[in-house]
Structure formats: C-alpha cells, structure tokens
Design an enzyme around this catalytic site. Structure first.
Site, PDB file in Angstrom:
ATOM      1  N   ASP A   3     -10.112   5.473  -1.992  1.00 15.40           N
ATOM      2  CA  ASP A   3      -8.964   5.944  -2.762  1.00 15.40           C
ATOM      3  C   ASP A   3      -9.469   6.596  -4.038  1.00 15.40           C
ATOM      4  O   ASP A   3     -10.668   6.716  -4.255  1.00 15.40           O
ATOM      5  CB  ASP A   3      -8.011   4.780  -3.087  1.00 15.40           C
ATOM      6  CG  ASP A   3      -8.562   3.947  -4.225  1.00 15.40           C
ATOM      7  OD1 ASP A   3      -9.799   3.751  -4.254  1.00 15.40           O
ATOM      8  OD2 ASP A   3      -7.798   3.514  -5.100  1.00 15.40           O
ATOM      9  N   TYR A   6      -6.269   6.714   4.089  1.00  9.31           N
ATOM     10  CA  TYR A   6      -6.481   5.665   3.102  1.00  9.31           C
ATOM     11  C   TYR A   6      -5.717   4.392   3.452  1.00  9.31           C
ATOM     12  O   TYR A   6      -6.276   3.291   3.487  1.00  9.31           O
ATOM     13  CB  TYR A   6      -6.073   6.101   1.677  1.00  9.31           C
ATOM     14  CG  TYR A   6      -5.874   4.888   0.822  1.00  9.31           C
ATOM     15  CD1 TYR A   6      -6.974   4.176   0.361  1.00  9.31           C
ATOM     16  CD2 TYR A   6      -4.599   4.352   0.594  1.00  9.31           C
ATOM     17  CE1 TYR A   6      -6.821   2.988  -0.343  1.00  9.31           C
ATOM     18  CE2 TYR A   6      -4.442   3.173  -0.114  1.00  9.31           C
ATOM     19  CZ  TYR A   6      -5.543   2.499  -0.576  1.00  9.31           C
ATOM     20  OH  TYR A   6      -5.405   1.321  -1.238  1.00  9.31           O
ATOM     21  N   GLU A  14       0.821  -1.214   0.000  1.00 15.09           N
ATOM     22  CA  GLU A  14       0.000   0.000   0.000  1.00 15.09           C
ATOM     23  C   GLU A  14       0.851   1.258   0.000  1.00 15.09           C
ATOM     24  O   GLU A  14       0.547   2.224  -0.705  1.00 15.09           O
ATOM     25  CB  GLU A  14      -0.945   0.005   1.205  1.00 15.09           C
ATOM     26  CG  GLU A  14      -2.027  -1.063   1.157  1.00 15.09           C
ATOM     27  CD  GLU A  14      -2.954  -0.917  -0.047  1.00 15.09           C
ATOM     28  OE1 GLU A  14      -3.019   0.190  -0.617  1.00 15.09           O
ATOM     29  OE2 GLU A  14      -3.587  -1.913  -0.429  1.00 15.09           O
ATOM     30  N   CYS A  56     -16.364   1.228 -20.737  1.00 13.96           N
ATOM     31  CA  CYS A  56     -17.723   0.975 -20.257  1.00 13.96           C
ATOM     32  C   CYS A  56     -18.335  -0.266 -20.916  1.00 13.96           C
ATOM     33  O   CYS A  56     -19.213  -0.913 -20.335  1.00 13.96           O
ATOM     34  CB  CYS A  56     -18.600   2.196 -20.504  1.00 13.96           C
ATOM     35  SG  CYS A  56     -18.020   3.681 -19.643  1.00 13.96           S
ATOM     36  N   CYS A  80     -25.113   2.397 -14.407  1.00 13.62           N
ATOM     37  CA  CYS A  80     -24.232   3.518 -14.064  1.00 13.62           C
ATOM     38  C   CYS A  80     -24.856   4.840 -14.501  1.00 13.62           C
ATOM     39  O   CYS A  80     -25.127   5.055 -15.684  1.00 13.62           O
ATOM     40  CB  CYS A  80     -22.878   3.324 -14.737  1.00 13.62           C
ATOM     41  SG  CYS A  80     -21.770   4.738 -14.557  1.00 13.62           S
ATOM     42  N   CYS A  82     -17.901  -3.095 -18.646  1.00  7.61           N
ATOM     43  CA  CYS A  82     -18.205  -2.847 -17.231  1.00  7.61           C
ATOM     44  C   CYS A  82     -19.470  -3.562 -16.791  1.00  7.61           C
ATOM     45  O   CYS A  82     -20.518  -3.454 -17.447  1.00  7.61           O
ATOM     46  CB  CYS A  82     -18.354  -1.349 -16.981  1.00  7.61           C
ATOM     47  SG  CYS A  82     -18.704  -0.965 -15.256  1.00  7.61           S
ATOM     48  N   CYS A  98     -13.130   1.301 -15.067  1.00  7.12           N
ATOM     49  CA  CYS A  98     -13.635   2.671 -14.878  1.00  7.12           C
ATOM     50  C   CYS A  98     -12.455   3.610 -14.663  1.00  7.12           C
ATOM     51  O   CYS A  98     -12.340   4.290 -13.646  1.00  7.12           O
ATOM     52  CB  CYS A  98     -14.587   2.700 -13.686  1.00  7.12           C
ATOM     53  SG  CYS A  98     -15.555   4.217 -13.547  1.00  7.12           S
TER      54      CYS A  98
END
Length: 321
Positions: A155, A137, A54, A217, A226, A220, A210
């Site tokens: 995030d 985060y 991270e 898309c 959406c 997706c 995304c």
DNA sequence: AAAGCGGGGCC
DNA sequence: GGCCCAGCTTT
C-alpha cells in the site's frame, strides 16, 4: 558538536548490510509496542470484519474509519446481513467516509460472497481479487491479515517506507512499479506468521512514523539504517502527479447532493431541493444528477404529479412482478 | 497510462 | 490553499 544525519552515517550500519532478520526484528519489536488498538485488530474479528475495514480504509484515513466500522459491524455482522440490507441504509451508514461507490461495491461484494462462496470470505487471493471493490492491495491485505497467509502487501505506507529505507527515495507515482513489487517480495519474511507481522508492522510504521509530510525519524526504529535518513532526507526525485482538486469540482457537488439525501427526513427529495443543496446552475446540476443516476447512487421515484420527479438514495429497486 | 471518484484534517 | 489518505474501476 552537532551531528546531522548526513555526516554521521559512517557510524551507522546501512540497510544494505543489515541482515534481513535484524530488519524484521526491529520492525516487529517496534510494532509490538506501538501498534494502535484498532477495533478490527481484536482477535475475535472475522475475515469479513477485516475485509470491511480494508474497503473503508481505501483512501480514507483510519482514524475516521474506526467509529464507522464499529457501527457498521453491529448493524451487519456477516456478509449475509449486508447482502439483504436496504442500499439506502447502506449509503447512510457509509456517511461521510467518501467515495460512496465503495459502499455499493461492498454490498455487492457481500452478495457475491453469499452467492458464490456460501457466505464465507474466501482466503484465496485470486478469488478475493474477483470480488467487487477488491483490488490487488485489498485482496492481499485480507489474505495476510485475516487468513495469515504469506503474501506481499503493498500500500502507500509500505511503498513509502521501503522506498525511503532501502532505495533512499520514495516513488510517489500512484501505482507501484515492477521494481517496487520485486523489492517488496525480496523483503517478505519466509514464514507466514512473520510475514503477517512484517506487513502489519511496516504499514503501521508508515502510518505513524514514516509519514509522507513530516516523518518522525527521531522515533523511528530504523533511523540508523534508513538510506533516506542517513543520506540527509533529500526530497524525492520521483514526484507524484498533482493531487486532484476537490473544491469546485463535480465531485464536491456530487458530495453535496449525497449529503442532502442522507440527511433527508423523507424517503426522497425534489430535484429543486437537491439543486439548492448543490448550489450550482441548471446545466451543472443536470450533469451531476445524471452521473449519480448512472452510478446508481440515486434513482428517480415516480411522484404521481406530472413533471416533478423525486430523487431517492441508492440504486433503483428491482422490478417486482 | 490516465482520469474520475469524497471529504476531513493538517500545514 | 495545497497536500495526503490501508485504492478501485473504467476508458
């Protein structure tokens, strides 16, 4: 007859009327099939390994992090290993991941975990948040991904996906708003296990589908629901502040100095060599060098001969008596 | 709230 | 050449 996102929305179910459970299922099923095989996602990876991944991923694309993470974890598998490492080796291993201050913070984090937490990464988000280099985060990500807790992770990916899918626009300002955090809270699945899948899955969706620039898309799982897609993918109304320049900035010159020192064969380099590496004038170089000294990314080493001090990687060694 | 902090890849 | 990236710290 062609069908654009804008004129076909009547045949689709807007996200507002989509049960949260169905939204979760769409993401979870997609994630199950498309998740990347990242090295820190192997089941045997320790919480420390997750934390390292991270921190490395803060502002560095995951694709560049993966090989560095593998090598890093082979060298320093535990916080105790990193805590006692030579900071110059730490900075060299950080390589070109960028923002080398993160490498020093990560070592300080390892030292704090060794000193305050018996060498074990704490699971409490507030204790995580108190560690060097760990912000809101990263604390949430470690609590979720390494400890399986039910906690909101927010995030840039998750902000973008939620913004587009639910609100129809993405607030690109650098930090999240209270409204965004509240919305994310309301979407988090009730069980801890599902919340981890949700966090990982929606983040992965933002990274692979995304995306900020050219979202895919067509691939997706949420396309039919959406808001942003169904309403014709309008440009976001809330723009980010201009991205900081890099070319010609002090940051670029600092980077050149650090790169030269990482690659230097000896333990140190002369200021003259470093100024040549930075390719800048005296005044500018003096400023750069001072900022690196202040940040403890470099230190002066005495050379015996008068006048020409050398510069070495990392913070000054602790005074030995 | 805003500024500073790397570096590479992609458009 | 601009934009973006699993943000954090300091002012």
């Amino acid at each position: 007859m062609t069908s654009s996102p804008a004129d076909s929305h009547r045949t689709r179910e807007p996200v507002a009327s989509l049960p949260r459970r169905d939204l979760f299922r769409l993401i979870a099923d997609w994630f199950d099939e498309h998740r990347r095989d990242l090295p820190w996602r192997r089941p045997s990876v320790s919480p420390w390994g997750v934390l390292v991944s991270e921190v490395m991923s803060q502002q560095t694309p995951v694709g560049r992090v993966a090989p560095a993470w593998v090598e890093w974890m082979e060298t320093w598998p535990t916080p105790a290993d990193l805590a006692t490492a030579d900071p110059a080796d730490v900075l060299r291993a950080w390589g070109s991941l960028g923002y080398p201050r993160r490498a020093l913070r990560l070592q300080e984090c390892a030292q704090a975990i060794t000193d305050r937490h018996n060498g074990r990464v704490p699971g409490d988000p507030e204790l995580l948040r108190a560690l060097p280099g760990i912000g809101e985060y990263t604390a949430a990500a470690v609590a979720s991904f390494a400890f399986g807790q039910r906690i909101r992770v927010l995030d840039t990916n998750i902000r973008r996906v939620i913004g587009r899918v639910i609100s129809g626009e993405f607030d690109q300002r650098p930090s999240s708003t209270a409204a965004e955090r509240s919305l994310a809270d309301s979407l988090l699945p009730a069980s801890a296990g599902d919340s981890v899948i949700w966090n990982e899955g929606i983040m992965e969706l933002g990274a692979l589908i995304c995306t900020a620039r050219s979202p895919r898309c067509d691939d997706c799982p949420l396309a039919a629901h959406c808001t942003w897609n169904v309403e014709g993918r309008r440009v976001p109304e809330v723009r980010r502040s201009p991205v900081q320049k890099f070319a010609g900035t002090d940051r670029q010159l600092r980077g050149r100095v650090m790169k030269h020192l990482r690659q230097a064969t000896g333990a140190a380099a002369s200021e003259a060599d470093l100024q040549r590496a930075a390719a800048t004038d005296d005044a500018r170089f003096a400023r750069i060098l001072q900022s690196l000294l202040t940040d403890r990314l470099v230190h002066r080493v005495p050379t015996g001969s008068a006048g020409d001090a050398a510069i070495a990687l990392g913070p000054p060694p602790r005074a030995v008596r």
